[in-house]
Write an enzyme that holds these catalytic residues in place. Structure first.
Site, mmCIF file in Angstrom:
data_model
loop_
_atom_site.group_PDB
_atom_site.id
_atom_site.type_symbol
_atom_site.label_atom_id
_atom_site.label_comp_id
_atom_site.label_asym_id
_atom_site.label_seq_id
_atom_site.Cartn_x
_atom_site.Cartn_y
_atom_site.Cartn_z
ATOM 1 C CE LYS A 55 59.680 13.213 73.242
ATOM 2 N NZ LYS A 55 60.198 11.978 72.322
ATOM 3 C CD GLN A 106 59.507 12.428 68.783
ATOM 4 O OE1 GLN A 106 60.175 12.611 69.572
ATOM 5 N NE2 GLN A 106 58.693 11.305 68.811
ATOM 6 C CG ASP A 153 65.051 9.133 72.973
ATOM 7 O OD1 ASP A 153 64.117 9.143 73.642
ATOM 8 O OD2 ASP A 153 64.962 9.867 71.744
HETATM 9 N N1 GUN Z 1 58.877 8.211 68.860
HETATM 10 C C1 GUN Z 1 58.172 7.304 69.657
HETATM 11 N N2 GUN Z 1 58.487 7.356 70.900
HETATM 12 C C2 GUN Z 1 59.757 8.000 70.780
HETATM 13 C C3 GUN Z 1 60.660 8.366 71.807
HETATM 14 O O1 GUN Z 1 60.540 7.846 73.038
HETATM 15 N N3 GUN Z 1 61.811 8.745 71.459
HETATM 16 C C4 GUN Z 1 61.972 9.257 70.108
HETATM 17 N N4 GUN Z 1 62.976 9.936 69.898
HETATM 18 N N5 GUN Z 1 61.216 8.965 69.254
HETATM 19 C C5 GUN Z 1 60.000 8.428 69.531
#
Ligand code: GUN
Length: 295
Positions: free
Chosen positions: A52, A96, A119
């Site tokens: 990311k 995350q 998110d």
């Molecule tokens: N863990 C698995 N997918 C995601 C996501 O799209 N965002 C975040 N913050 N954590 C995740």
């Protein structure tokens, strides 16, 4: 059968964003910024967060990764999030998931300002999605809708069957495609592990969205001819022919199901790259809406 190329579409979206950010830089304006918070040393989370952050840098977006120890307290984590809530250089905040067991994920998500919730996990964003207000939509569902749009796949009146009811994919994609608008307006069924026979539902799908987390679980006899298949799964399975000893497969048995489908997303290279593209796009949206320097 046509492959839905998520890698190609995500590159297009990133290029569109990069061009806009270059324009902002030329005008001497602040640029969008994303703060990513990683707690502990879960290997998959480390890979996701670094990818990311790399994508932010590729398009000229400001990026910071806060790497925090697994034993950080919930209150300490909340105060770091609050610091970014106040920081005008960061328009999006991402924590995350999953988090270590001693931390209440809901409390953490609720401490992110809804204006920076790129998110789309905050209850305010989820509520807005359900009632059909413009909001931050979580990235994987937003990416799926974008793929359907860019491949001109009709969703109006189609029967979408979602397999999986997670807060990250199943529930939000169902709500998104249920909305009464051009790129949605579908008849949506959500099914899950409590169904005694999933195939009763999956065989009815015009568009099947598999977000189960079980390798190659959807077989050819579970779908009808001409189905559009969106495979959200990312599963590792043993593969002795590969130097790594494993390969990545989706929730759909691609070889056999692709023969019956009109469109299908591959794994890898389908939905996965779209998740990051939509995160960047949500961060740009946060900048435009709340960044104060965009006209
Ligand atoms: N863990 C698995 N997918 C995601 C996501 O799209 N965002 C975040 N913050 N954590 C995740």
């Amino acid at each position: 059968m046509q492959l839905i190329d998520g890698k190609k579409i995500s590159t297009e979206i990133k290029n569109e964003l990069r061009i806009q950010i270059e324009g902002l830089k030329r005008q001497g304006k602040n640029v969008p910024g994303l703060a990513a918070i990683l707690v502990g040393d879960n290997p998959a989370s480390q890979i996701y967060v670094s990818s990311k952050s790399k994508s932010c840098q590729e398009i000229g977006m400001r990026s910071i990764v806060e790497k925090l120890s697994a034993d950080i307290s919930q209150n300490e984590l909340i105060s770091i999030i609050k610091k970014y809530n106040e920081d005008e250089n960061f328009h999006g905040i991402l924590v995350q998931l999953p988090l270590p067991k001693h931390i209440d994920e809901n409390k953490i998500i609720e401490s992110i300002s809804p204006e920076k919730d790129v998110d789309g996990f905050h209850p305010v964003s989820v509520g807005n999605l359900v009632i059909g207000k413009d909001t931050f939509v979580s990235c994987t569902p937003a990416g799926i809708q974008e793929l359907l749009k860019r491949y001109n796949i009709e969703t109006q009146g189609k029967h979408v069957v979602v397999v999986g009811r997670s807060n990250i994919v199943g529930k939000p994609i169902a709500n998104l495609l249920l909305q009464k608008n051009k790129f949605a307006n579908s008849v949506v069924t959500v099914c899950h592990s409590a169904a005694s026979d999933l195939s009763v539902f999956t065989r009815q799908a015009d568009i099947l969205i598999a977000a189960i987390g079980k390798a190659e679980m959807i077989k050819a006899d579970m779908v009808k001819d001409g189905v559009v298949v969106i495979d959200v799964g990312i599963n590792r399975i043993e593969d002795s022919t590969n130097s790594k000893g494993y390969k990545i497969v989706g929730d759909v048995a691609f070889e056999e199901v692709s023969k019956k489908s009109s469109f299908i997303t591959p794994v890898p290279g389908g939905v996965g790259p779209m998740t990051i593209a939509m995160l960047l796009s949500n961060t740009f949206k946060a900048y435009k809406l709340y960044g104060g320097q965009f006209e």
